[in-house]
Structure formats: C-alpha cells, structure tokens
Design an enzyme around this catalytic site. Structure first.
Site, mmCIF file in Angstrom:
data_model
loop_
_atom_site.group_PDB
_atom_site.id
_atom_site.type_symbol
_atom_site.label_atom_id
_atom_site.label_comp_id
_atom_site.label_asym_id
_atom_site.label_seq_id
_atom_site.Cartn_x
_atom_site.Cartn_y
_atom_site.Cartn_z
ATOM 1 N N ASP A 100 44.385 41.767 42.733
ATOM 2 C CA ASP A 100 43.344 41.269 41.860
ATOM 3 C C ASP A 100 44.020 40.273 40.924
ATOM 4 O O ASP A 100 45.250 40.202 40.855
ATOM 5 C CB ASP A 100 42.716 42.428 41.083
ATOM 6 C CG ASP A 100 41.432 42.027 40.370
ATOM 7 O OD1 ASP A 100 40.998 40.870 40.524
ATOM 8 O OD2 ASP A 100 40.886 42.868 39.651
ATOM 9 N N ASP A 102 42.549 39.245 37.289
ATOM 10 C CA ASP A 102 42.394 39.591 35.879
ATOM 11 C C ASP A 102 42.972 40.972 35.590
ATOM 12 O O ASP A 102 42.588 41.964 36.209
ATOM 13 C CB ASP A 102 40.912 39.555 35.487
ATOM 14 C CG ASP A 102 40.336 38.158 35.655
ATOM 15 O OD1 ASP A 102 40.954 37.210 35.148
ATOM 16 O OD2 ASP A 102 39.280 38.020 36.311
#
Length: 374
Positions: A100, A102
């Site tokens: 991922d 963020d």
C-alpha cells in the site's frame, strides 16, 4: 496477507504478463515453522533463522545483523530499526510482494499531516454542517491519542480495554470517568457490549487519531454549550458529522492538494525504500503497488519517496519510480477491492497526461480501479 491466487485471477481478468501474485505462496509450500520449534531451535539465537534474498540460503540470524541485503556483510543496526517476529516465513515460496502507499511506503508526519486533516475537518464542520465558528480556533495535540482505543458513539466516551473486553480506562471527552461510572456503563458481564459497529468505532489506524481527538473536544463542548451545536445533535450524530467532514476533506482533495505542494513537509523521507524494492526485484520477485489514492497524487508521493535515488536530476518530477513496480493499481477502494463483486471498471492510466484509456491488461503498467464514490 498471503494468497495462492494470481492477481489476474483475483480480478477475473486475462493473465497479466508477467503473472503477478498477491503475496503468493506456491502450493508446494509448507506452513511457516515457528521459531520456537525444535527444527528451528538450532538455527541461531532464540531459534530464528534468516534468508539471504540473493541466494535463497537460510542462515542463522545473528542479533543486530542484516542478512537480507545482497553482497553485504552483516552489520549492526539500532534497536529501533530491528524487526521482531514470532513466526518465520520462507521467502523462497513468495513470488510477488505488494505494498500500500499511504502509511505504508509513505509515512506521514503526524505533527503536520494529522494537524492538516484536523483543521480541514473543522472547516467542513463549520462551513458545511453549521457548527459554530469558534471551533476554528481549536488546536490539535497530535501526541494525545493512540491506536487501540474504542469510541463509544452513544455515550461520548473513549475506552481502553483489555483482551477480555474489560474497560480498564474510560474518558468522557477529556474527563476521566470514575470507577463507579465505568461499572455503571460497562460493568455488567451478563450483557457485555460487543464494542463493535454501529455503536462503537475502533481507533485502529493513524488516520483516525485526529478525528478521535476532535470528537473528544466536541463532547466537552456540547456538554458545556448545548445550545451552540446544531439542533437535535447527540453524541452519535456528532460523530457522524465528524466522519462526514473527514470524508469531505478527502473527496474534494483538500488534504492531498496541500501535500502535493510540499511533500517534504508532510511525508518522512525514507532512503531505504528504493534499495528494498531493488533487492526484491533482483531476487526474481515481482512487486506491485495497490493504493486507494488516485494517479495524480500517487505519482507525486512516489516521485518524492523515490526521487533521491533517481539518476535524472534535470527534472524534479518524472515517472522513473514506476521502474520499481510491475503493476501499479490506483483508486483501488480497499478494502472492497478484495471482494470479487467490486472489481469492475478497469482503465489504463497514461502516466504523463493522467488520461484514462481502455486497459490492455497484457501491457498496462498503471491501472485505475473505477470507484464511483470518488
């Protein structure tokens, strides 16, 4: 997360080239052995072993040594950068590693990013949801909240529980509740609350710390000034207003426009990201990025994170960071991304212009998962 299904199969698409797997473990792999098992106990201190990514050889793990970097002798590392685990994982059986963006690759600075989200949320409460303007003078203490707490939406309380769901500490707003108040609200073992939605909210992400702090402030404010909040507001409705304001900040791009203007102010520089990705790729593994952020913001953030390692210094912005990934999926709308019914509307992103094209899934490097809610 481990999966035995190829990424293309998980999306119900034609196979990608090269085939990508979500943290794939081959069918011949055995269950990871615990470091405390007899077989592992002879491999090194505390029975743990480490894998050299360049050769695949399993070697004893020495305290304070790095065995994963190719062609580098073990070196001492600080306690704050060491990784501790109670299960071992055989990397020979992992063919692809995904990330991922963020709060995974991009570690935001809470003192600036969370403060930005906090003040943006207050602006939405005042301008769009009719809360009083005096909220605009409030300040955010980014060190106050921690993950692992539970919000009681109905009562306006913030709880710290143990593994048996016994409430150890409880605050109403910023006021600590007495033992008698805790017992009256949460002490019955016969009708113990599940402490789950819809009446409770878990503070389990770094994104939720600011909204939890704001909720506590609003609880104190409403208790002291009931006439100043919108008519008919109770604690649960007030929490929904906070959530709505947070969502507005993300949907209209308020936060991401500010971060994109000055990423160094809001994101920690991490010089270990590119060497890690290079190490994984040199070991023969595929890498991919799956993020809820859209392409324009993803490009800015990843360019900043990978920029110090890029040889093209003539331009402050380029897409060379794409070289470190086989596939990039933006606008994925996780966690619904992991459910088959929600994987519809795939488009290819043209990196330079950001235009959406019909995706040729054999060739596409950057993919946008169409999300009608964005």
């Amino acid at each position: 997360m481990l999966s035995r299904r190829p990424l293309a199969a998980a999306l119900r698409l034609a196979p990608l080239s090269p085939p990508l797997l979500l943290f794939f473990a081959s069918s011949s792999s055995s269950s990871p052995a615990s470091c405390s098992s007899p077989a592992a106990s002879a491999s090194g201190p505390r029975g743990c072993s480490a894998l050299r990514m360049d050769s695949g050889a399993v070697e004893p793990a020495s305290t304070g040594a790095i065995w994963s970097t190719p062609s580098v002798e073990p070196r001492s590392i600080s306690i704050g950068k060491q990784i501790f685990c109670n299960r071992s994982l055989n990397m020979r059986n992992i063919t692809a590693v995904g990330f991922d963006m963020d709060y995974t690759l991009a570690q935001y600075k809470p003192e600036t990013f969370e403060a930005l989200a906090y003040h943006g949320t207050i602006e939405k409460l005042v301008k769009d949801l009719n809360y009083p303007e005096e909220l605009l003078t409030w300040q955010f203490d980014w060190k106050y909240m921690v993950r692992g707490l539970v919000l009681d939406k109905k009562r306006g309380n913030i709880l710290k529980m143990d593994r048996h769901k016994y409430v150890k500490v409880a605050y109403h707003g910023f006021r600590e509740m007495s033992k008698e108040e805790k017992v009256a609200a949460y002490g019955s073992t016969l009708i113990r609350d599940s402490f789950d939605e819809p009446d409770y909210a878990l503070i389990d992400t770094l994104f939720s710390l600011g909204e939890a702090y704001l909720f506590a402030q609003l609880v104190d404010f409403m208790d002291s000034n009931p006439a100043k909040v919108p008519s008919g507001t109770d604690y649960a409705l007030m929490y929904r207003d906070v959530r709505s304001a947070v969502d507005l900040c993300h949907r209209d791009g308020t936060l991401k426009r500010m971060v994109a203007k000055e990423p160094s102010r809001y994101i920690n520089e991490d010089l270990a990201i590119v060497p890690m990705l290079q190490m994984l790729r040199k070991s023969g593994r595929s890498t991919f990025l799956v993020t809820n952020s859209l392409w324009d913001y993803t490009d800015v953030v990843m360019n900043y994170l990978c920029g110090p390692h890029m040889s093209d210094v003539s331009s402050s912005h380029n897409q060379k960071w794409l070289e470190y990934f086989d596939v990039v999926i933006t606008g994925s709308s996780k966690p619904s991304f992991f459910h088959d019914d929600n994987r519809t509307g795939l488009f290819e992103v043209e990196p330079d212009s950001g235009k959406l094209l019909n995706a040729d899934l054999q060739e596409s490097k950057v993919v946008l998962m169409y999300n009608p809610f964005l």
